[in-house]
Design a protein around this motif. Structure first.
Motif, mmCIF file in Angstrom:
data_model
loop_
_atom_site.group_PDB
_atom_site.id
_atom_site.type_symbol
_atom_site.label_atom_id
_atom_site.label_comp_id
_atom_site.label_asym_id
_atom_site.label_seq_id
_atom_site.Cartn_x
_atom_site.Cartn_y
_atom_site.Cartn_z
ATOM 1 N N TYR A 94 19.965 -9.804 -34.056
ATOM 2 C CA TYR A 94 19.134 -9.869 -35.263
ATOM 3 C C TYR A 94 17.828 -9.113 -35.066
ATOM 4 O O TYR A 94 17.272 -9.089 -33.976
ATOM 5 C CB TYR A 94 18.813 -11.336 -35.602
ATOM 6 C CG TYR A 94 20.037 -12.203 -35.678
ATOM 7 C CD1 TYR A 94 20.823 -12.236 -36.829
ATOM 8 C CD2 TYR A 94 20.448 -12.969 -34.584
ATOM 9 C CE1 TYR A 94 21.960 -13.027 -36.900
ATOM 10 C CE2 TYR A 94 21.589 -13.763 -34.644
ATOM 11 C CZ TYR A 94 22.335 -13.786 -35.799
ATOM 12 O OH TYR A 94 23.473 -14.560 -35.865
ATOM 13 N N SER A 95 17.354 -8.514 -36.151
ATOM 14 C CA SER A 95 16.013 -7.929 -36.169
ATOM 15 C C SER A 95 15.122 -8.897 -36.929
ATOM 16 O O SER A 95 15.629 -9.706 -37.731
ATOM 17 C CB SER A 95 16.031 -6.574 -36.880
ATOM 18 O OG SER A 95 16.313 -6.763 -38.265
ATOM 19 N N PRO A 96 13.811 -8.836 -36.737
ATOM 20 C CA PRO A 96 12.938 -9.710 -37.515
ATOM 21 C C PRO A 96 13.159 -9.557 -39.024
ATOM 22 O O PRO A 96 13.209 -10.548 -39.755
ATOM 23 C CB PRO A 96 11.527 -9.277 -37.098
ATOM 24 C CG PRO A 96 11.700 -8.714 -35.730
ATOM 25 C CD PRO A 96 13.048 -8.041 -35.756
ATOM 26 N N GLU A 97 13.340 -8.325 -39.478
ATOM 27 C CA GLU A 97 13.515 -8.077 -40.909
ATOM 28 C C GLU A 97 14.795 -8.717 -41.439
ATOM 29 O O GLU A 97 14.830 -9.198 -42.574
ATOM 30 C CB GLU A 97 13.549 -6.567 -41.202
ATOM 31 C CG GLU A 97 12.285 -5.836 -40.817
ATOM 32 C CD GLU A 97 12.183 -5.513 -39.315
ATOM 33 O OE1 GLU A 97 13.211 -5.484 -38.597
ATOM 34 O OE2 GLU A 97 11.047 -5.309 -38.847
ATOM 35 N N SER A 98 15.860 -8.711 -40.632
ATOM 36 C CA SER A 98 17.131 -9.282 -41.096
ATOM 37 C C SER A 98 17.102 -10.804 -41.160
ATOM 38 O O SER A 98 17.925 -11.412 -41.848
ATOM 39 C CB SER A 98 18.282 -8.825 -40.188
ATOM 40 O OG SER A 98 18.225 -9.460 -38.924
ATOM 41 N N LEU A 99 16.170 -11.424 -40.454
ATOM 42 C CA LEU A 99 16.092 -12.882 -40.437
ATOM 43 C C LEU A 99 15.406 -13.455 -41.673
ATOM 44 O O LEU A 99 15.767 -14.537 -42.136
ATOM 45 C CB LEU A 99 15.343 -13.355 -39.186
ATOM 46 C CG LEU A 99 16.065 -13.120 -37.865
ATOM 47 C CD1 LEU A 99 15.111 -13.363 -36.705
ATOM 48 C CD2 LEU A 99 17.286 -14.009 -37.764
ATOM 49 N N VAL A 100 14.419 -12.731 -42.206
ATOM 50 C CA VAL A 100 13.637 -13.249 -43.335
ATOM 51 C C VAL A 100 14.555 -13.476 -44.537
ATOM 52 O O VAL A 100 15.316 -12.608 -44.930
ATOM 53 C CB VAL A 100 12.468 -12.302 -43.681
ATOM 54 C CG1 VAL A 100 11.744 -12.771 -44.942
ATOM 55 C CG2 VAL A 100 11.500 -12.212 -42.508
#
Length: 122
Positions: free
Chosen positions: A66-72
């Motif tokens: 996961y990337s931070p952006e994909s988690l939001v």
């Protein structure tokens, strides 16, 4: 062996219903995530909304998939009644749950349909 022929692992032990109910497993929505360069192992700082006025922080070692952006905006399953734990400069207030793959990557435990933030696992 069990009566059904399954082999039990030596570390398997049964718990009663009260033990299960003592673990508060709730769903929350990730509202913010960012790299956590101060962590000893690769991790993100993650903020999870469990209710309108209840946003809690966590340190999560979920950087492989996961990337931070994909988690939001995604919902995750969390243990919410562990005591807070100081991890480097942040105080981790929830444990985000996941499953470890053979390669060591963590796959998040999350609902496959939206549920209200704060809903408990039943």
């Amino acid at each position: 062996m069990t009566t059904t022929g399954e082999v039990m692992m030596s570390d398997d032990k049964t718990i009663d219903w009260a033990d299960f109910e003592a673990v508060k497993l709730q769903v929350g929505t990730v509202v913010r995530a960012e790299p956590f360069p101060e962590a000893r192992r690769p991790a993100y700082k993650v903020w999870v909304r469990l209710g309108p006025e209840d946003v809690r922080k966590s340190s999560a070692q979920i950087t492989d998939l996961y990337s931070p952006e994909s988690l939001v905006g995604t919902q995750v399953l969390c243990v919410t009644n562990f005591p807070a734990k100081q991890i480097g400069p942040i105080r981790s207030e929830v444990l985000i749950c996941g499953f470890e793959r053979e390669d060591g990557a963590i796959v998040l435990a999350r609902p496959d349909s939206p549920v209200p933030d704060g809903a408990r696992l039943k």
